[in-house]
Motif scaffolding. Structure first.
Motif, PDB file in Angstrom:
ATOM      1  N   PRO A   1      -6.595   1.988  -6.170  1.00  0.00           N
ATOM      2  CA  PRO A   1      -5.432   1.276  -6.725  1.00  0.00           C
ATOM      3  C   PRO A   1      -4.285   2.235  -7.011  1.00  0.00           C
ATOM      4  O   PRO A   1      -4.488   3.383  -7.401  1.00  0.00           O
ATOM      5  N   GLY A   2      -3.057   1.738  -6.777  1.00  0.00           N
ATOM      6  CA  GLY A   2      -1.871   2.526  -7.064  1.00  0.00           C
ATOM      7  C   GLY A   2      -1.430   3.438  -5.950  1.00  0.00           C
ATOM      8  O   GLY A   2      -0.421   4.139  -6.090  1.00  0.00           O
ATOM      9  N   VAL A   3      -2.152   3.463  -4.824  1.00  0.00           N
ATOM     10  CA  VAL A   3      -1.800   4.359  -3.716  1.00  0.00           C
ATOM     11  C   VAL A   3      -0.905   3.655  -2.696  1.00  0.00           C
ATOM     12  O   VAL A   3       0.120   4.187  -2.275  1.00  0.00           O
ATOM     13  N   LEU A   4      -1.284   2.447  -2.278  1.00  0.00           N
ATOM     14  CA  LEU A   4      -0.555   1.737  -1.232  1.00  0.00           C
ATOM     15  C   LEU A   4       0.501   0.825  -1.839  1.00  0.00           C
ATOM     16  O   LEU A   4       0.224   0.074  -2.778  1.00  0.00           O
ATOM     17  N   GLY A   5       1.719   0.875  -1.287  1.00  0.00           N
ATOM     18  CA  GLY A   5       2.789  -0.018  -1.705  1.00  0.00           C
ATOM     19  C   GLY A   5       2.937  -1.185  -0.743  1.00  0.00           C
ATOM     20  O   GLY A   5       2.114  -1.392   0.139  1.00  0.00           O
ATOM     21  N   ARG A   6       4.019  -1.924  -0.894  1.00  0.00           N
ATOM     22  CA  ARG A   6       4.255  -3.095  -0.050  1.00  0.00           C
ATOM     23  C   ARG A   6       4.790  -2.648   1.310  1.00  0.00           C
ATOM     24  O   ARG A   6       5.749  -1.889   1.391  1.00  0.00           O
ATOM     25  N   PRO A   7       4.209  -3.120   2.431  1.00  0.00           N
ATOM     26  CA  PRO A   7       4.630  -2.661   3.759  1.00  0.00           C
ATOM     27  C   PRO A   7       5.953  -3.293   4.187  1.00  0.00           C
ATOM     28  O   PRO A   7       6.342  -4.361   3.720  1.00  0.00           O
ATOM     29  N   VAL A   8       6.629  -2.607   5.105  1.00  0.00           N
ATOM     30  CA  VAL A   8       7.843  -3.099   5.735  1.00  0.00           C
ATOM     31  C   VAL A   8       7.720  -2.836   7.232  1.00  0.00           C
ATOM     32  O   VAL A   8       7.265  -1.762   7.641  1.00  0.00           O
ATOM     33  N   VAL A   9       8.113  -3.803   8.049  1.00  0.00           N
ATOM     34  CA  VAL A   9       8.103  -3.630   9.500  1.00  0.00           C
ATOM     35  C   VAL A   9       9.537  -3.420   9.960  1.00  0.00           C
ATOM     36  O   VAL A   9      10.418  -4.236   9.675  1.00  0.00           O
ATOM     37  N   ALA A  10       9.795  -2.324  10.650  1.00  0.00           N
ATOM     38  CA  ALA A  10      11.134  -2.016  11.149  1.00  0.00           C
ATOM     39  C   ALA A  10      11.015  -1.216  12.433  1.00  0.00           C
ATOM     40  O   ALA A  10      10.261  -0.246  12.495  1.00  0.00           O
ATOM     41  N   GLY A  11      11.749  -1.636  13.461  1.00  0.00           N
ATOM     42  CA  GLY A  11      11.737  -0.899  14.718  1.00  0.00           C
ATOM     43  C   GLY A  11      10.375  -0.832  15.379  1.00  0.00           C
ATOM     44  O   GLY A  11      10.086   0.134  16.088  1.00  0.00           O
ATOM     45  N   GLY A  12       9.521  -1.825  15.152  1.00  0.00           N
ATOM     46  CA  GLY A  12       8.205  -1.844  15.775  1.00  0.00           C
ATOM     47  C   GLY A  12       7.173  -0.967  15.101  1.00  0.00           C
ATOM     48  O   GLY A  12       6.076  -0.781  15.631  1.00  0.00           O
ATOM     49  N   THR A  13       7.485  -0.427  13.924  1.00  0.00           N
ATOM     50  CA  THR A  13       6.554   0.415  13.176  1.00  0.00           C
ATOM     51  C   THR A  13       6.357  -0.167  11.783  1.00  0.00           C
ATOM     52  O   THR A  13       7.284  -0.754  11.218  1.00  0.00           O
ATOM     53  N   VAL A  14       5.155  -0.025  11.236  1.00  0.00           N
ATOM     54  CA  VAL A  14       4.879  -0.432   9.864  1.00  0.00           C
ATOM     55  C   VAL A  14       5.104   0.767   8.954  1.00  0.00           C
ATOM     56  O   VAL A  14       4.498   1.830   9.159  1.00  0.00           O
ATOM     57  N   TYR A  15       5.996   0.622   7.985  1.00  0.00           N
ATOM     58  CA  TYR A  15       6.249   1.685   7.013  1.00  0.00           C
ATOM     59  C   TYR A  15       5.622   1.279   5.687  1.00  0.00           C
ATOM     60  O   TYR A  15       5.785   0.161   5.220  1.00  0.00           O
ATOM     61  N   LEU A  16       4.898   2.244   5.096  1.00  0.00           N
ATOM     62  CA  LEU A  16       4.084   1.956   3.928  1.00  0.00           C
ATOM     63  C   LEU A  16       4.314   3.002   2.847  1.00  0.00           C
ATOM     64  O   LEU A  16       4.057   4.193   3.074  1.00  0.00           O
ATOM     65  N   PRO A  17       4.821   2.606   1.669  1.00  0.00           N
ATOM     66  CA  PRO A  17       4.936   3.565   0.562  1.00  0.00           C
ATOM     67  C   PRO A  17       3.558   4.017   0.096  1.00  0.00           C
ATOM     68  O   PRO A  17       2.641   3.204  -0.064  1.00  0.00           O
ATOM     69  N   ILE A  18       3.398   5.315  -0.099  1.00  0.00           N
ATOM     70  CA  ILE A  18       2.121   5.868  -0.551  1.00  0.00           C
ATOM     71  C   ILE A  18       2.387   6.809  -1.717  1.00  0.00           C
ATOM     72  O   ILE A  18       2.764   7.956  -1.506  1.00  0.00           O
ATOM     73  N   GLY A  19       2.256   6.324  -2.945  1.00  0.00           N
ATOM     74  CA  GLY A  19       2.322   7.139  -4.152  1.00  0.00           C
ATOM     75  C   GLY A  19       3.263   8.340  -4.126  1.00  0.00           C
ATOM     76  O   GLY A  19       3.545   8.887  -3.080  1.00  0.00           O
ATOM     77  N   ASP A  20       3.773   8.736  -5.249  1.00  0.00           N
ATOM     78  CA  ASP A  20       4.591   9.945  -5.416  1.00  0.00           C
ATOM     79  C   ASP A  20       5.834   9.946  -4.536  1.00  0.00           C
ATOM     80  O   ASP A  20       6.330  11.011  -4.154  1.00  0.00           O
TER      81      ASP A  20
END
Length: 406
Positions: free
Chosen positions: A18-37
Protein backbone atom coordinates in the motif's frame (compact mmCIF):
# COMPACT_ATOMS: atom_id res chain seq x y z
CA UNK A 1 6.50 -4.87 -6.98
CA UNK A 2 5.38 -8.02 -8.79
CA UNK A 3 3.88 -8.53 -12.24
CA UNK A 4 1.48 -11.24 -13.42
CA UNK A 5 0.83 -11.17 -17.18
CA UNK A 6 -1.22 -13.01 -19.81
CA UNK A 7 0.63 -11.91 -22.95
CA UNK A 8 -1.80 -13.61 -25.36
CA UNK A 9 -4.82 -11.67 -24.07
CA UNK A 10 -2.80 -8.55 -23.08
CA UNK A 11 -4.03 -8.74 -19.49
CA UNK A 12 -1.77 -8.03 -16.52
CA UNK A 13 -1.70 -7.05 -12.86
CA UNK A 14 0.92 -5.07 -10.95
CA UNK A 15 1.01 -5.61 -7.20
CA UNK A 16 2.86 -3.62 -4.54
CA UNK A 17 2.58 -2.70 -0.85
CA UNK A 18 0.00 0.00 0.00
CA UNK A 19 1.06 3.56 -0.76
CA UNK A 20 3.42 2.64 -3.61
CA UNK A 21 1.21 2.72 -6.73
CA UNK A 22 -0.70 5.86 -7.72
CA UNK A 23 -3.51 6.39 -10.22
CA UNK A 24 -2.46 5.48 -13.81
CA UNK A 25 -2.66 7.77 -16.83
CA UNK A 26 -2.57 6.67 -20.48
CA UNK A 27 -0.80 9.09 -22.84
CA UNK A 28 0.88 8.53 -26.19
CA UNK A 29 0.24 4.78 -26.06
CA UNK A 30 2.08 4.32 -22.75
CA UNK A 31 0.75 3.82 -19.22
CA UNK A 32 2.32 6.26 -16.76
CA UNK A 33 2.14 5.32 -13.10
CA UNK A 34 3.14 7.41 -10.06
CA UNK A 35 5.31 5.36 -7.70
CA UNK A 36 5.96 6.89 -4.26
CA UNK A 37 8.44 9.70 -3.48
CA UNK A 38 7.48 11.66 -6.60
CA UNK A 39 8.73 9.05 -9.07
CA UNK A 40 7.00 8.22 -12.35
CA UNK A 41 7.10 4.81 -14.05
CA UNK A 42 6.37 4.03 -17.70
CA UNK A 43 4.56 0.72 -18.20
CA UNK A 44 4.17 -1.35 -21.38
CA UNK A 45 0.37 -1.36 -22.01
CA UNK A 46 0.39 -4.88 -23.49
CA UNK A 47 2.63 -6.75 -21.02
CA UNK A 48 2.49 -4.66 -17.87
CA UNK A 49 6.29 -4.54 -17.87
CA UNK A 50 7.88 -1.50 -16.23
CA UNK A 51 9.98 0.19 -18.94
CA UNK A 52 11.65 2.73 -16.65
CA UNK A 53 11.27 4.57 -13.37
CA UNK A 54 12.30 8.21 -13.09
CA UNK A 55 14.29 9.88 -10.34
CA UNK A 56 12.14 11.67 -7.72
CA UNK A 57 10.38 14.78 -9.05
CA UNK A 58 9.31 17.77 -6.97
CA UNK A 59 5.54 17.81 -6.55
CA UNK A 60 4.82 16.32 -10.01
CA UNK A 61 1.38 16.65 -11.60
CA UNK A 62 1.43 13.06 -12.82
CA UNK A 63 -2.19 13.24 -13.94
CA UNK A 64 -1.21 15.34 -16.97
CA UNK A 65 1.89 14.02 -18.78
CA UNK A 66 2.42 15.47 -22.26
CA UNK A 67 4.24 13.14 -24.70
CA UNK A 68 6.17 15.07 -27.38
CA UNK A 69 8.23 12.82 -29.64
CA UNK A 70 11.34 11.71 -27.74
CA UNK A 71 10.29 13.22 -24.40
CA UNK A 72 7.36 13.27 -22.02
CA UNK A 73 6.83 16.56 -20.19
CA UNK A 74 5.56 16.62 -16.58
CA UNK A 75 4.28 19.79 -14.84
CA UNK A 76 5.91 20.16 -11.40
CA UNK A 77 5.38 22.39 -8.36
CA UNK A 78 2.04 23.40 -9.83
CA UNK A 79 -0.10 25.99 -8.09
CA UNK A 80 -2.79 28.42 -9.17
CA UNK A 81 -1.52 30.25 -12.24
CA UNK A 82 2.07 28.94 -12.01
CA UNK A 83 3.91 25.77 -12.94
CA UNK A 84 7.37 24.38 -13.65
CA UNK A 85 8.13 21.59 -16.15
CA UNK A 86 10.46 18.60 -16.36
CA UNK A 87 11.09 16.75 -19.62
CA UNK A 88 11.90 13.04 -19.28
CA UNK A 89 13.43 10.93 -22.02
CA UNK A 90 10.55 8.80 -23.35
CA UNK A 91 12.83 5.75 -23.74
CA UNK A 92 14.79 5.87 -20.47
CA UNK A 93 13.03 8.23 -18.06
CA UNK A 94 16.17 10.33 -17.52
CA UNK A 95 15.76 14.11 -17.18
CA UNK A 96 16.43 15.96 -20.46
CA UNK A 97 15.71 19.49 -19.20
CA UNK A 98 13.94 21.47 -16.48
CA UNK A 99 12.05 24.72 -16.68
CA UNK A 100 11.60 26.73 -13.49
CA UNK A 101 8.16 27.72 -12.30
CA UNK A 102 6.57 30.53 -14.33
CA UNK A 103 3.15 32.06 -14.87
CA UNK A 104 2.65 29.91 -17.99
CA UNK A 105 0.82 26.96 -16.46
CA UNK A 106 -1.11 25.47 -19.41
CA UNK A 107 0.73 23.21 -21.85
CA UNK A 108 0.02 21.45 -25.16
CA UNK A 109 2.13 19.63 -27.76
CA UNK A 110 2.29 20.96 -31.34
CA UNK A 111 4.65 18.82 -33.38
CA UNK A 112 8.16 19.14 -31.83
CA UNK A 113 7.11 22.25 -29.90
CA UNK A 114 5.56 22.80 -26.50
CA UNK A 115 3.05 25.61 -26.42
CA UNK A 116 2.75 27.22 -22.96
CA UNK A 117 0.08 29.76 -22.10
CA UNK A 118 -1.99 31.13 -19.27
CA UNK A 119 -5.71 31.76 -18.88
CA UNK A 120 -5.78 33.15 -15.34
CA UNK A 121 -7.10 36.64 -14.67
CA UNK A 122 -3.75 38.36 -14.00
CA UNK A 123 -1.65 36.86 -16.81
CA UNK A 124 -4.41 35.66 -19.07
CA UNK A 125 -2.93 36.54 -22.46
CA UNK A 126 0.67 35.32 -22.40
CA UNK A 127 1.81 32.50 -24.69
CA UNK A 128 5.19 31.01 -25.62
CA UNK A 129 6.75 28.25 -27.71
CA UNK A 130 9.46 25.97 -26.25
CA UNK A 131 11.58 23.36 -28.02
CA UNK A 132 10.38 20.04 -26.61
CA UNK A 133 13.81 18.35 -26.86
CA UNK A 134 15.96 21.08 -25.31
CA UNK A 135 13.60 23.32 -23.32
CA UNK A 136 14.88 26.35 -25.30
CA UNK A 137 12.48 29.29 -25.50
CA UNK A 138 11.62 29.82 -29.19
CA UNK A 139 9.20 32.76 -29.05
CA UNK A 140 6.85 34.73 -26.82
CA UNK A 141 3.70 36.74 -27.45
CA UNK A 142 0.95 38.39 -25.47
CA UNK A 143 -2.72 39.08 -26.18
CA UNK A 144 -5.40 40.88 -24.22
CA UNK A 145 -7.01 37.54 -23.41
CA UNK A 146 -6.73 33.97 -24.70
CA UNK A 147 -10.19 32.50 -24.30
CA UNK A 148 -9.59 29.16 -26.01
CA UNK A 149 -6.70 27.38 -27.70
CA UNK A 150 -6.58 24.44 -30.12
CA UNK A 151 -3.62 22.65 -31.69
CA UNK A 152 -3.87 21.49 -35.28
CA UNK A 153 -0.68 19.80 -36.41
CA UNK A 154 2.00 22.47 -35.97
CA UNK A 155 -0.54 25.32 -35.90
CA UNK A 156 -2.09 26.93 -32.86
CA UNK A 157 -5.66 28.24 -33.27
CA UNK A 158 -6.59 30.97 -30.76
CA UNK A 159 -9.74 32.76 -29.74
CA UNK A 160 -8.02 36.00 -28.73
CA UNK A 161 -10.29 38.89 -29.64
CA UNK A 162 -11.05 37.03 -32.87
CA UNK A 163 -9.84 33.84 -34.48
CA UNK A 164 -6.16 33.70 -35.40
CA UNK A 165 -3.56 31.04 -36.15
CA UNK A 166 0.10 30.97 -35.10
CA UNK A 167 2.96 28.81 -36.35
CA UNK A 168 3.86 26.77 -33.26
CA UNK A 169 7.56 26.72 -34.12
CA UNK A 170 8.12 30.41 -34.90
CA UNK A 171 5.14 32.12 -33.30
CA UNK A 172 4.43 33.87 -36.60
CA UNK A 173 0.78 34.80 -37.17
CA UNK A 174 -0.47 32.84 -40.19
CA UNK A 175 -3.93 34.33 -40.47
CA UNK A 176 -6.60 36.31 -38.61
CA UNK A 177 -10.19 35.79 -39.67
CA UNK A 178 -13.64 35.71 -38.08
CA UNK A 179 -14.97 35.27 -34.57
CA UNK A 180 -16.23 32.42 -32.40
CA UNK A 181 -15.15 29.70 -29.99
CA UNK A 182 -12.88 27.00 -31.50
CA UNK A 183 -14.00 23.57 -30.27
CA UNK A 184 -12.01 20.38 -29.65
CA UNK A 185 -13.13 17.57 -31.90
CA UNK A 186 -14.73 14.27 -30.90
CA UNK A 187 -12.55 12.03 -28.74
CA UNK A 188 -10.28 14.87 -27.61
CA UNK A 189 -11.28 14.71 -23.96
CA UNK A 190 -11.71 10.99 -23.45
CA UNK A 191 -9.41 9.72 -20.71
CA UNK A 192 -6.70 7.50 -22.11
CA UNK A 193 -7.46 8.31 -25.75
CA UNK A 194 -5.39 10.00 -28.40
CA UNK A 195 -6.45 13.22 -30.05
CA UNK A 196 -8.53 12.21 -33.08
CA UNK A 197 -8.96 15.65 -34.64
CA UNK A 198 -8.17 16.18 -38.32
CA UNK A 199 -5.26 18.66 -38.42
CA UNK A 200 -6.59 20.21 -41.64
CA UNK A 201 -9.88 21.49 -40.17
CA UNK A 202 -11.42 22.76 -36.96
CA UNK A 203 -14.90 23.69 -35.70
CA UNK A 204 -16.07 27.08 -34.47
CA UNK A 205 -19.20 27.83 -32.43
CA UNK A 206 -20.90 31.22 -32.70
CA UNK A 207 -23.74 32.04 -30.31
CA UNK A 208 -26.16 34.96 -30.48
CA UNK A 209 -29.29 35.54 -32.53
CA UNK A 210 -28.24 32.97 -35.13
CA UNK A 211 -26.29 30.13 -33.47
CA UNK A 212 -23.99 28.43 -35.93
CA UNK A 213 -21.39 25.66 -35.99
CA UNK A 214 -18.91 26.12 -38.81
CA UNK A 215 -16.13 23.98 -40.22
CA UNK A 216 -12.99 25.93 -41.14
CA UNK A 217 -9.64 25.16 -42.78
CA UNK A 218 -6.81 25.39 -40.27
CA UNK A 219 -4.25 26.62 -42.84
CA UNK A 220 -6.32 29.59 -44.06
CA UNK A 221 -9.19 30.10 -41.62
CA UNK A 222 -11.65 29.94 -44.52
CA UNK A 223 -15.14 28.66 -43.72
CA UNK A 224 -15.83 25.37 -45.51
CA UNK A 225 -19.34 24.59 -44.22
CA UNK A 226 -21.83 25.86 -41.65
CA UNK A 227 -24.82 24.46 -39.78
CA UNK A 228 -27.53 26.60 -38.17
CA UNK A 229 -29.04 25.74 -34.77
CA UNK A 230 -32.44 26.83 -33.40
CA UNK A 231 -31.95 29.82 -31.07
CA UNK A 232 -35.18 29.30 -29.14
CA UNK A 233 -34.40 25.65 -28.39
CA UNK A 234 -30.94 26.59 -27.06
CA UNK A 235 -32.07 29.39 -24.74
CA UNK A 236 -31.31 27.23 -21.66
CA UNK A 237 -27.63 26.76 -22.55
CA UNK A 238 -24.86 29.23 -21.80
CA UNK A 239 -21.86 27.15 -22.92
CA UNK A 240 -20.71 25.95 -26.36
CA UNK A 241 -21.57 22.36 -27.30
CA UNK A 242 -19.36 19.31 -26.93
CA UNK A 243 -18.65 17.66 -30.26
CA UNK A 244 -19.17 13.90 -30.41
CA UNK A 245 -18.36 11.31 -33.04
CA UNK A 246 -20.86 10.71 -35.82
CA UNK A 247 -21.30 14.44 -36.47
CA UNK A 248 -23.21 15.16 -33.26
CA UNK A 249 -23.23 18.14 -30.89
CA UNK A 250 -24.20 17.82 -27.22
CA UNK A 251 -25.55 20.78 -25.22
CA UNK A 252 -25.82 20.41 -21.44
CA UNK A 253 -26.57 22.74 -18.54
CA UNK A 254 -25.95 21.13 -15.16
CA UNK A 255 -27.98 23.35 -12.84
CA UNK A 256 -30.68 23.93 -15.45
CA UNK A 257 -30.92 20.14 -15.80
CA UNK A 258 -31.33 20.30 -19.57
CA UNK A 259 -29.67 18.25 -22.28
CA UNK A 260 -30.05 18.36 -26.05
CA UNK A 261 -28.29 16.38 -28.76
CA UNK A 262 -28.21 17.35 -32.44
CA UNK A 263 -26.78 15.91 -35.62
CA UNK A 264 -25.03 18.48 -37.81
CA UNK A 265 -22.64 16.78 -40.23
CA UNK A 266 -23.37 17.85 -43.81
CA UNK A 267 -26.58 19.68 -42.84
CA UNK A 268 -27.53 23.33 -43.34
CA UNK A 269 -29.83 23.11 -40.30
CA UNK A 270 -29.13 20.86 -37.30
CA UNK A 271 -31.64 18.10 -36.58
CA UNK A 272 -32.56 17.14 -32.98
CA UNK A 273 -31.75 13.61 -31.84
CA UNK A 274 -32.50 13.82 -28.14
CA UNK A 275 -33.96 16.28 -25.66
CA UNK A 276 -34.56 15.63 -21.98
CA UNK A 277 -34.53 17.17 -18.57
CA UNK A 278 -32.87 15.39 -15.68
CA UNK A 279 -33.46 15.55 -11.93
CA UNK A 280 -36.91 17.09 -11.80
CA UNK A 281 -36.57 17.88 -8.10
CA UNK A 282 -36.10 21.51 -7.21
CA UNK A 283 -32.59 22.65 -6.23
CA UNK A 284 -30.96 19.60 -7.79
CA UNK A 285 -28.73 19.25 -10.81
CA UNK A 286 -27.04 16.50 -12.73
CA UNK A 287 -23.34 16.09 -12.16
CA UNK A 288 -20.59 16.89 -14.62
CA UNK A 289 -20.27 13.13 -15.26
CA UNK A 290 -22.38 13.33 -18.43
CA UNK A 291 -21.05 11.28 -21.33
CA UNK A 292 -22.07 9.82 -24.67
CA UNK A 293 -20.84 6.37 -25.71
CA UNK A 294 -22.03 5.08 -29.06
CA UNK A 295 -25.75 5.85 -29.40
CA UNK A 296 -26.36 6.23 -25.67
CA UNK A 297 -26.16 9.25 -23.38
CA UNK A 298 -25.53 8.66 -19.67
CA UNK A 299 -25.87 11.06 -16.76
CA UNK A 300 -25.78 10.96 -12.97
CA UNK A 301 -28.61 12.97 -11.42
CA UNK A 302 -30.97 13.39 -8.50
CA UNK A 303 -30.62 13.43 -4.76
CA UNK A 304 -29.30 9.86 -4.73
CA UNK A 305 -27.07 10.27 -7.80
CA UNK A 306 -28.99 7.78 -9.90
CA UNK A 307 -27.48 6.77 -13.26
CA UNK A 308 -29.77 7.50 -16.22
CA UNK A 309 -29.47 6.35 -19.83
CA UNK A 310 -31.21 7.48 -23.02
CA UNK A 311 -30.79 6.34 -26.62
CA UNK A 312 -30.11 8.93 -29.29
CA UNK A 313 -33.20 9.12 -31.49
CA UNK A 314 -34.92 6.46 -29.37
CA UNK A 315 -38.70 6.43 -28.78
CA UNK A 316 -38.49 7.00 -25.02
CA UNK A 317 -36.74 9.40 -22.70
CA UNK A 318 -34.19 8.71 -19.98
CA UNK A 319 -34.56 5.66 -17.80
CA UNK A 320 -32.79 4.66 -14.57
CA UNK A 321 -29.89 2.27 -14.92
CA UNK A 322 -29.62 0.18 -11.71
CA UNK A 323 -26.08 -0.88 -10.85
CA UNK A 324 -25.61 -3.49 -8.13
CA UNK A 325 -22.36 -4.77 -6.65
CA UNK A 326 -21.66 -8.52 -6.34
CA UNK A 327 -22.63 -8.46 -2.65
CA UNK A 328 -26.05 -7.01 -3.49
CA UNK A 329 -25.30 -3.42 -2.52
CA UNK A 330 -26.36 -0.68 -4.92
CA UNK A 331 -23.48 1.34 -6.35
CA UNK A 332 -24.06 4.77 -4.84
CA UNK A 333 -22.60 8.16 -5.78
CA UNK A 334 -21.01 6.77 -8.95
CA UNK A 335 -18.61 8.58 -11.25
CA UNK A 336 -18.71 7.91 -14.97
CA UNK A 337 -15.76 7.40 -17.32
CA UNK A 338 -16.32 7.06 -21.06
CA UNK A 339 -14.30 4.71 -23.20
CA UNK A 340 -14.50 4.22 -26.96
CA UNK A 341 -16.98 1.33 -26.60
CA UNK A 342 -17.95 1.15 -22.91
CA UNK A 343 -19.10 3.29 -20.02
CA UNK A 344 -17.32 2.58 -16.74
CA UNK A 345 -18.82 3.41 -13.34
CA UNK A 346 -17.21 3.50 -9.93
CA UNK A 347 -18.17 4.67 -6.45
CA UNK A 348 -14.66 4.07 -5.10
CA UNK A 349 -15.51 0.57 -3.85
CA UNK A 350 -16.93 -1.09 -6.97
CA UNK A 351 -16.21 -0.87 -10.71
CA UNK A 352 -18.88 -1.63 -13.33
CA UNK A 353 -18.89 -1.74 -17.15
CA UNK A 354 -21.88 -0.78 -19.31
CA UNK A 355 -22.49 -1.15 -23.03
CA UNK A 356 -25.66 -0.06 -24.85
CA UNK A 357 -27.32 0.71 -21.47
CA UNK A 358 -26.71 -2.87 -20.23
CA UNK A 359 -24.51 -3.60 -17.22
CA UNK A 360 -21.96 -6.19 -18.37
CA UNK A 361 -20.12 -6.81 -15.09
CA UNK A 362 -19.37 -5.42 -11.67
CA UNK A 363 -16.52 -6.16 -9.32
CA UNK A 364 -15.69 -5.11 -5.78
CA UNK A 365 -12.29 -3.48 -5.36
CA UNK A 366 -12.08 -2.36 -1.70
CA UNK A 367 -9.92 0.51 -2.93
CA UNK A 368 -11.33 3.98 -2.49
CA UNK A 369 -9.44 5.46 -5.44
CA UNK A 370 -10.22 2.70 -7.96
CA UNK A 371 -11.43 5.02 -10.71
CA UNK A 372 -11.28 3.14 -14.03
CA UNK A 373 -9.07 4.30 -16.91
CA UNK A 374 -9.94 3.00 -20.41
CA UNK A 375 -7.02 1.43 -22.27
CA UNK A 376 -8.07 1.39 -25.92
CA UNK A 377 -11.46 -0.05 -26.81
CA UNK A 378 -11.04 -3.52 -25.28
CA UNK A 379 -9.34 -3.07 -21.87
CA UNK A 380 -9.63 -1.00 -18.71
CA UNK A 381 -7.30 -0.18 -15.82
CA UNK A 382 -8.51 -0.13 -12.21
CA UNK A 383 -7.06 -0.85 -8.80
CA UNK A 384 -8.01 -3.10 -5.91
CA UNK A 385 -6.76 -4.16 -2.48
CA UNK A 386 -6.17 -7.66 -1.25
CA UNK A 387 -8.48 -9.04 1.43
CA UNK A 388 -5.73 -8.72 4.00
CA UNK A 389 -5.05 -5.10 2.84
CA UNK A 390 -1.32 -5.83 2.56
CA UNK A 391 -1.19 -5.59 -1.25
CA UNK A 392 -2.38 -2.91 -3.66
CA UNK A 393 -3.01 -4.11 -7.21
CA UNK A 394 -3.39 -2.37 -10.57
CA UNK A 395 -5.36 -4.52 -13.00
CA UNK A 396 -5.45 -4.34 -16.78
CA UNK A 397 -8.79 -6.12 -17.31
CA UNK A 398 -10.95 -7.13 -20.25
CA UNK A 399 -13.50 -4.36 -20.84
CA UNK A 400 -16.25 -6.69 -22.05
CA UNK A 401 -16.06 -9.42 -19.40
CA UNK A 402 -14.16 -7.84 -16.50
CA UNK A 403 -11.68 -10.72 -16.51
CA UNK A 404 -8.50 -9.84 -14.66
CA UNK A 405 -5.49 -11.62 -13.23
CA UNK A 406 -5.36 -12.01 -9.46
Amino acid sequence: MTIDADVEHRLWTLAAPPGVLGRPVVAGGTVYLPIGDGRLAAVDPDRGRVLWCSAPLTEPDTARPVPVGEVVVIPVQKEHGRSGYVALDAATGTVRWRRIKSDLHRVAAAGPTLVLWNDTYDERGKIAGVDALTGELLWENEFERIWRLLVRGERVILDAGGLRALDARSGEELWRKGYGSPLPGPGSSLPGQQETDDAAVFHVWKDGTAPELSLRASDTGEQLAATRFPRRALRHFSRPPTLLDGGRALFAESYGRHLQLYTHSGLAAAEPLLEWRLARWRFTSFSEDLVCVGDWVYAVAGRRNQVYAAQCGGPSGPRPLPVTAPDGRAVTWPRTVAGPSHLFLSDGRTVAAVRDSRVLWTTATDAYDSWPVPLGSDRVLFSSRSRTADRYRLHCADAETGRRLT
